[in-house]
Design a protein around this motif. Structure first.
Motif, mmCIF file in Angstrom:
data_model
loop_
_atom_site.group_PDB
_atom_site.id
_atom_site.type_symbol
_atom_site.label_atom_id
_atom_site.label_comp_id
_atom_site.label_asym_id
_atom_site.label_seq_id
_atom_site.Cartn_x
_atom_site.Cartn_y
_atom_site.Cartn_z
ATOM 1 N N SER A 1 0.826 -1.204 0.000
ATOM 2 C CA SER A 1 0.000 0.000 0.000
ATOM 3 C C SER A 1 0.864 1.259 0.000
ATOM 4 O O SER A 1 0.489 2.273 -0.605
ATOM 5 C CB SER A 1 -0.955 0.001 1.185
ATOM 6 N N PHE B 1 -0.663 10.449 2.783
ATOM 7 C CA PHE B 1 -1.226 9.645 3.865
ATOM 8 C C PHE B 1 -2.668 9.238 3.566
ATOM 9 O O PHE B 1 -3.109 8.160 3.952
ATOM 10 C CB PHE B 1 -1.099 10.365 5.205
ATOM 11 N N TRP C 1 -2.332 6.433 1.138
ATOM 12 C CA TRP C 1 -1.812 5.260 1.848
ATOM 13 C C TRP C 1 -2.922 4.591 2.662
ATOM 14 O O TRP C 1 -3.028 3.371 2.701
ATOM 15 C CB TRP C 1 -0.646 5.659 2.741
ATOM 16 N N LEU C 2 -3.760 5.378 3.283
ATOM 17 C CA LEU C 2 -4.865 4.839 4.062
ATOM 18 C C LEU C 2 -5.845 4.063 3.179
ATOM 19 O O LEU C 2 -6.265 2.956 3.521
ATOM 20 C CB LEU C 2 -5.588 5.975 4.792
ATOM 21 N N GLY D 1 -6.366 0.003 3.273
ATOM 22 C CA GLY D 1 -7.692 -0.595 3.430
ATOM 23 C C GLY D 1 -7.958 -1.640 2.365
ATOM 24 O O GLY D 1 -8.514 -2.709 2.641
#
Length: 80
Positions: free
Chosen positions: A11, A51, A54-55, A59
């Protein structure tokens, strides 16, 4: 620990690629959030964007790892 690496490392790589593609097309000064222009510095916008990507990618990787469980693993955790 291995499952955490299996989620976060891919990710991280995909988030880096997504950020490069996104901010190549869209300038940070042209972004709007809830109808208001974003007044953050470009570095802060890049960081928040990374970020965020990336989140979302983490997920997605986490869901893939969740759906790869076998029926024995699912039934074992349900009986515990």
């Amino acid at each position: 620990m291995m499952k955490l690496i299996q989620v976060l490392w891919p990710s991280f790589l995909v988030a880096g690629i997504a950020e490069v593609v996104f901010f190549t097309v869209i300038a940070p000064q042209e972004l709007y959030l809830f109808g208001q222009p974003v007044y953050f510095s470009p570095i802060a916008t890049y960081s928040i964007g990374f970020f965020g990507f990336w989140l979302v990618c983490a997920g997605s990787s986490l869901m893939t790892l969740f759906f790869q469980r076998t029926s024995a693993e699912i039934n074992q955790s349900a009986s515990d």
